[in-house]
Design a protein around this motif. Structure first.
Motif, mmCIF file in Angstrom:
data_model
loop_
_atom_site.group_PDB
_atom_site.id
_atom_site.type_symbol
_atom_site.label_atom_id
_atom_site.label_comp_id
_atom_site.label_asym_id
_atom_site.label_seq_id
_atom_site.Cartn_x
_atom_site.Cartn_y
_atom_site.Cartn_z
ATOM 1 N N MET A 1 0.905 -1.160 0.034
ATOM 2 C CA MET A 1 0.016 0.011 -0.116
ATOM 3 C C MET A 1 0.900 1.407 -0.014
ATOM 4 O O MET A 1 1.781 1.269 0.770
ATOM 5 N N GLU A 2 0.522 2.336 -0.836
ATOM 6 C CA GLU A 2 1.116 3.522 -0.786
ATOM 7 C C GLU A 2 1.101 4.327 0.405
ATOM 8 O O GLU A 2 0.004 4.427 0.822
ATOM 9 N N GLN A 3 2.159 5.057 0.423
ATOM 10 C CA GLN A 3 2.108 5.955 1.897
ATOM 11 C C GLN A 3 1.387 7.185 1.287
ATOM 12 O O GLN A 3 1.581 7.882 0.226
ATOM 13 N N PRO A 4 0.493 7.803 1.984
ATOM 14 C CA PRO A 4 -0.428 8.901 1.828
ATOM 15 C C PRO A 4 0.703 10.033 1.761
ATOM 16 O O PRO A 4 1.545 10.272 2.520
ATOM 17 N N ASN A 5 0.445 11.115 0.565
ATOM 18 C CA ASN A 5 1.247 12.225 0.391
ATOM 19 C C ASN A 5 0.563 13.412 1.429
ATOM 20 O O ASN A 5 -0.379 13.971 1.338
ATOM 21 N N ALA A 6 1.051 13.387 2.781
ATOM 22 C CA ALA A 6 0.521 14.229 3.607
ATOM 23 C C ALA A 6 0.414 15.578 3.471
ATOM 24 O O ALA A 6 -0.639 16.304 3.734
ATOM 25 N N PRO A 7 1.541 16.276 3.069
ATOM 26 C CA PRO A 7 1.299 17.860 2.471
ATOM 27 C C PRO A 7 0.113 17.919 1.447
ATOM 28 O O PRO A 7 -0.644 18.833 1.747
ATOM 29 N N LEU A 8 0.075 17.134 0.476
ATOM 30 C CA LEU A 8 -0.962 17.219 -0.391
ATOM 31 C C LEU A 8 -2.467 17.213 0.230
ATOM 32 O O LEU A 8 -3.370 17.664 0.085
ATOM 33 N N LEU A 9 -2.330 15.925 1.195
ATOM 34 C CA LEU A 9 -3.803 15.599 1.652
ATOM 35 C C LEU A 9 -4.115 16.872 2.831
ATOM 36 O O LEU A 9 -5.394 17.098 2.542
ATOM 37 N N THR A 10 -3.371 17.371 3.429
ATOM 38 C CA THR A 10 -3.575 18.323 4.351
ATOM 39 C C THR A 10 -4.154 19.714 3.361
ATOM 40 O O THR A 10 -5.012 20.397 3.981
ATOM 41 N N ALA A 11 -3.373 20.053 2.257
ATOM 42 C CA ALA A 11 -3.705 21.094 1.621
ATOM 43 C C ALA A 11 -5.265 20.806 1.020
ATOM 44 O O ALA A 11 -6.037 22.020 1.039
ATOM 45 N N LEU A 12 -5.312 19.779 0.222
ATOM 46 C CA LEU A 12 -6.807 19.492 -0.399
ATOM 47 C C LEU A 12 -7.818 19.585 0.527
ATOM 48 O O LEU A 12 -9.038 19.858 0.250
ATOM 49 N N LEU A 13 -7.514 18.878 1.822
ATOM 50 C CA LEU A 13 -8.489 18.737 2.942
ATOM 51 C C LEU A 13 -8.835 19.938 3.799
ATOM 52 O O LEU A 13 -10.114 20.271 3.937
ATOM 53 N N PHE A 14 -7.816 20.597 3.978
ATOM 54 C CA PHE A 14 -8.176 21.988 4.921
ATOM 55 C C PHE A 14 -8.038 23.314 4.214
ATOM 56 O O PHE A 14 -8.632 24.171 4.621
ATOM 57 N N GLY A 15 -7.359 23.158 3.034
ATOM 58 C CA GLY A 15 -7.365 24.548 2.287
ATOM 59 C C GLY A 15 -8.564 25.179 2.002
ATOM 60 O O GLY A 15 -8.983 26.343 2.384
ATOM 61 N N PRO A 16 -9.514 24.489 1.352
ATOM 62 C CA PRO A 16 -10.930 24.965 0.931
ATOM 63 C C PRO A 16 -11.801 25.126 2.144
ATOM 64 O O PRO A 16 -12.237 26.224 2.101
ATOM 65 N N PHE A 17 -11.617 24.248 3.224
ATOM 66 C CA PHE A 17 -12.313 24.583 4.326
ATOM 67 C C PHE A 17 -11.941 25.898 5.205
ATOM 68 O O PHE A 17 -12.645 26.717 5.361
ATOM 69 N N LEU A 18 -10.488 26.119 5.314
ATOM 70 C CA LEU A 18 -10.161 27.337 5.926
ATOM 71 C C LEU A 18 -10.581 28.548 5.379
ATOM 72 O O LEU A 18 -11.035 29.399 5.584
#
Length: 187
Positions: A1-18
């Motif tokens: 299983m591939e390791q998640p790309n934490a910076p990308l996930l954080t940016a896409l998850l919380f950027g629009p929300f913020l």
């Protein structure tokens, strides 16, 4: 299983929300008294539902975008979804400015209709890479459709709020009127 790309996930998850939270904090309090005077759909959900649904919507949009980005099989598919996502975010963020700041319910309703179409077009594109992103965005699309109806209801039942006031129209007319030069009096 591939390791998640934490910076990308954080940016896409919380950027629009913020961005959505910051916009709401900047626009909504100043428009609250105006908004309370509007006639609204009698069956609208209670106010507590809005922050819950917007939180779900922004987080599901972000996570769906992450899943799509990390599993997209072709570059054209990725570019199409990125373009739809960009248009989607531009429409979503312009709605608040038009509705709360400019107080143009009629224009905001048109933006909501365009947003509905863009999100509906995005679902099949999301599903090509992975079914979960599309499934995550279905409740968001349903939420948008209900908000569109609520916006339309306010537009229809608050005619005074959809057009410029007479004083603004007079001001604009005076501004556009050609200057009248009077001939100087010779004495």
């Amino acid at each position: 299983m591939e390791q998640p790309n934490a910076p990308l996930l954080t940016a896409l998850l919380f950027g629009p929300f913020l961005l959505g939270v910051l916009q709401m904090l900047a626009l909504e309090p100043r428009a609250r008294s105006w908004h309370t005077t509007l006639r609204k759909w009698p069956y609208r959900p209670p106010g507590v539902v809005h922050p819950v649904m917007w939180t779900w919507s922004y987080l599901s949009i972000g996570y769906a975008s992450y899943l799509f980005y990390t599993s997209a099989s072709s570059r054209p598919s990725l570019l199409l979804n990125a373009a739809l996502y960009g248009v989607h975010m531009a429409l979503l963020n312009s709605w608040g400015l038009v509705f709360y700041h400019l107080r143009r319910i009629d224009v905001a309703c048109k933006i909501m209709l365009m947003l509905d179409v863009v999100v509906a077009l995005s679902l099949p594109a999301l599903a090509t890479a992975h079914t979960l992103p599309a499934v995550l965005c279905v409740p968001y699309l349903c939420w948008l459709l209900m908000l569109t109806y609520m916006n339309w209801y306010m537009m229809v039942h608050n005619e005074h709020a959809t057009h410029m006031s007479a004083s603004k129209q007079q001001l604009l007319a005076q501004h556009r009127a050609p200057l009248r030069h009077s001939k100087p009096h010779l004495t």
